[in-house]
Each structure stands twice: as C-alpha cells, then as structure tokens.
Design a protein around this motif. Structure first.
Motif, short mmCIF file in Angstrom:
data_model
loop_
_atom_site.label_atom_id
_atom_site.label_comp_id
_atom_site.label_asym_id
_atom_site.label_seq_id
_atom_site.Cartn_x
_atom_site.Cartn_y
_atom_site.Cartn_z
N GLU A 42 17.09 -9.03 -3.74
CA GLU A 42 17.50 -9.84 -2.58
C GLU A 42 18.07 -8.96 -1.47
N ASP A 43 18.85 -7.95 -1.85
CA ASP A 43 19.43 -7.06 -0.84
C ASP A 43 18.35 -6.19 -0.19
N LEU A 44 17.39 -5.75 -0.97
CA LEU A 44 16.29 -4.97 -0.40
C LEU A 44 15.49 -5.83 0.58
N GLU A 45 15.29 -7.09 0.23
CA GLU A 45 14.57 -8.00 1.14
C GLU A 45 15.34 -8.17 2.45
N GLY A 95 7.33 -16.44 -14.20
CA GLY A 95 8.58 -15.94 -13.63
C GLY A 95 8.48 -14.48 -13.25
N VAL A 96 7.88 -13.67 -14.12
CA VAL A 96 7.81 -12.23 -13.84
C VAL A 96 6.83 -11.98 -12.69
N ARG A 97 5.79 -12.79 -12.58
CA ARG A 97 4.84 -12.61 -11.48
C ARG A 97 5.53 -12.86 -10.13
N ARG A 98 6.36 -13.90 -10.08
CA ARG A 98 7.08 -14.18 -8.82
C ARG A 98 7.96 -12.99 -8.43
N PHE A 99 8.65 -12.42 -9.44
CA PHE A 99 9.51 -11.27 -9.16
C PHE A 99 8.68 -10.08 -8.68
N LEU A 100 7.59 -9.82 -9.37
CA LEU A 100 6.75 -8.66 -9.02
C LEU A 100 6.17 -8.80 -7.61
N GLU A 101 5.75 -10.00 -7.27
CA GLU A 101 5.17 -10.18 -5.93
C GLU A 101 6.22 -9.93 -4.85
N ARG A 102 7.46 -10.32 -5.13
CA ARG A 102 8.54 -10.06 -4.15
C ARG A 102 8.84 -8.57 -4.06
N ILE A 103 8.95 -7.89 -5.18
CA ILE A 103 9.29 -6.46 -5.12
C ILE A 103 8.13 -5.66 -4.51
N HIS A 104 6.91 -6.12 -4.77
CA HIS A 104 5.76 -5.45 -4.14
C HIS A 104 5.81 -5.58 -2.62
N ARG A 105 6.22 -6.76 -2.13
CA ARG A 105 6.32 -6.93 -0.66
C ARG A 105 7.33 -5.94 -0.08
N VAL A 106 8.43 -5.75 -0.81
CA VAL A 106 9.46 -4.81 -0.34
C VAL A 106 8.92 -3.38 -0.34
#
Lengths: 273, 80
Positions: A42-45, A95-106
């Motif tokens: 969240e902070d990286l975003e 759940g893990v896919r949602r997390f991965l897609e967010r970290i990939h965007r970052v």
C-alpha cells in the motif's frame, strides 16, 4: 491543469521519501527486514501515485533500506500463510493473484519510470527484495550484500517479476543457477554475473549511490528517459505468464505445507529444504 | 594449501573480530549459532564474510545443518 509537485518529503508506515539535490531517495524501513506484504504494498502504491502525478524535478531515484539486516527479505511469508490458511485452493489462488497484480503494477511503474533508478542494496536482498532491485536500472551493492531466489525451496517460483527481469539482465546459465539451486550469492558474484553495476565498501553503498545519482542528474532528462526506454524494454507478456505460473503452483497443498513449516519453525535456522 | 587447522583458526579469528567475542573464548567444536548468538540472517553475514575473506563461493546448501566451526572450515577447505 497544472501538475502538482512531489512533496519534498513524506513518511508512511513502511517507507519515507525525500527529494534532495535533484535525487529522490526512497527509504524502506519496515522491520525486521522490509518484508513485502500488504502494508508495504500500500505504501509503495502511494509512492508511485505521488511520483506519477507529480512534476518531478529530479534526475534519479534511489531505493535503499534503513534496516540493518538488509535491503529486503522479500515477500512477507507469514502474512501470506496467515491470509491463505483455512481457505480453499481456489480462494487462495484468487487472493494471491490480486496481490501479485498490484505488486506488478508497482514494479512495472518503477521499471518504466522516466527517472534513472538505482537500488542501493546491503545485506539480505532475497526473493521479492531482489525482484524490487531488479526493477531498477542499476543495482549498487554493499560488499556484504547477498542475493537469492529461495522460492523453489517452498515449491514456488518468484512471483514479483523476478524471472523475466533476471532473464533480461543475465545469461540463462546464471538464471538457472540462481533459480534451480535456490542458493544465495554475494555481491562479487553478482557483479561478475552482470546483475550489479558497482560494489561499495561496507557501509558506503548509499554514498556511492548518491554520487552516481548526482552524475546522472547532469544529463538532459529527455535524452536519459529516451535512452532508458530504448535500452530496457519491459517484458509484459512474460511477466503475465509468471503470474499465471505462480498461481498454478500456489494452489497445491505442498506449498501450504512448506509455508506452514517455515512459519512455525522458531529455531535459529528455520526450515528451508 | 592451507591446512584444516589454519583455515579453522582464520575462521575463529574472523568470527571473534566481527561478532565481538574474545578469540580465546572460541573453540573449533563450538556451535557458532549459540556461541556467536546469531540467527539465520546473521549466519548469512558470517558466510559472506568468509567468502570475501577466502575469495571463494560457499553455497548455503553446503553449510545447511553445519553448526560447528571445524565442519564449516572443512566445507571451505574443499573450495580453496
């Protein structure tokens, strides 16, 4: 519309950033070793949103850690296990896919930033921490830095874009060595493999990174950004395939069992096969 | 070629220096996790210092399960 200016400094729970002498310095300070879970994501975003919406008067971005143990120990496996245990395989994967897609965007945003980006790493630079460093244009390493992709030890592959970015930067034999053995390598080895651009004396990595940032800041930004786009294509298709493969592997019970052993092991040298 | 004793002695000296333990309190058969009061992350630091000192690579799987200085020295010896 007038672009806003990035605030000279800002602090969140796990990060702080500061614009200083034409360089943005992003410090990771999430104990014990900057594990990347929901809080840091969240902070990286938030940082990326500030960076992208701002009129940035900077030439370089330096990422470094204020944690003594190292740059980052990677994904927060304890949080991952806690968030996954008790759910069906389909729910875990979702759940893990949602997390991965967010970290990939970052990480894609850092990778594609018009700024020249430098990861100034020391100590443990493992898994997701290594992947964060690989998204940067240059890695400058303290001579005590140590790099590793331990994911296969847990029945997984790197999931934050590590494989495509490692393949972009290193020879396939190096990629196979790191991935298929799960062994860690020191800064000298990483330098010889072409992953690290400079090795600094112990405790001097931030000073060396700042000197490099100052040099980068002398160049015309339009030219630097154009050169970077030309030199460093982002392997979007392969990054997506990595997410898919990670999710396919993550759904297996063996992965949950390996995570459980790791999380529950309280010994000085925790479970890792 | 260094002997096992020489390598062990260098490891003990390096451990004493960096982990602030009097050299006289370290013995080849000591459990370095207990003696140096280190966890797995600090053990990686020790491995990195040893690699830098001896100019070798020491894959962590080679020292997995190793807890005493003398066995650690034998693993290093095999790569000198």
């Amino acid at each position: 519309m007038t672009a806003s200016k990035i605030r000279p400094s800002e602090k969140t729970k796990t990060l702080s950033w500061e614009l200083k002498d034409g360089t943005i310095e992003l410090a990771l300070h999430h104990p014990p070793c900057n594990e990347i879970g929901t809080a840091m994501l969240e902070d990286l975003e938030q940082f990326i949103a500030a960076l992208e919406s701002a009129e940035v008067k900077a030439g370089a971005l330096i990422l470094y850690s204020r944690q003594e143990a190292g740059f980052s120990a990677g994904a927060d496996l304890r949080e991952l296990y806690a968030a996954s245990a008790g759910f069906t395989a389909a729910e875990r994967v979702s759940g893990v896919r949602r997390f991965l897609e967010r970290i990939h965007r970052v990480l894609n945003a850092i990778d594609a930033s018009p700024l020249t980006t430098i990861a100034a790493v020391h100590g443990v630079t493992f898994g997701g921490g290594f992947e964060l460093a690989l998204a940067c244009d240059l890695i400058i390493a303290d001579k005590m830095a140590r790099f590793c992709f331990p994911e296969l030890r847990l029945g997984l592959i790197p999931g934050f874009g590590g494989i495509p970015r490692l393949r972009r930067d290193a020879g396939n034999a190096v990629v196979r060595d790191l991935l298929l053995t799960g062994r860690s390598i020191n800064a000298t080895k990483a330098l010889s493999a072409g992953l690290v651009s400079q090795v600094a004396a112990e405790g001097e990595v931030l000073r060396v990174a700042r000197a490099t940032g100052a040099q980068i800041g002398k160049f015309d930004r339009t030219t630097s950004a154009a050169a970077k786009r030309f030199l460093k294509p982002i392997p979007h298709e392969e990054l997506q395939r990595e997410i898919d493969l990670f999710c396919e592997l993550f759904g297996r019970p063996a992965v949950m069992e390996a995570l459980r052993k790791f999380v529950e092991d309280k010994s000085a040298h925790p479970y890792l096969p | 070629m260094k002997t096992l004793e020489q390598t062990t002695d260098e490891i003990l000296g390096l451990a004493a220096q960096h982990f602030k333990i009097p050299r006289s309190e370290l013995a080849p058969t000591d459990d370095f996790y207990k003696k140096l009061k280190i966890d797995s992350l600090r053990a990686l630091e020790l491995i990195t210092r040893l690699e830098n000192h001896f100019g070798i690579e020491l894959p962590d799987y080679e020292v997995q399960g190793v807890t005493d200085f003398r066995t650690l020295a034998s693993r290093i010896q095999a790569r000198l």
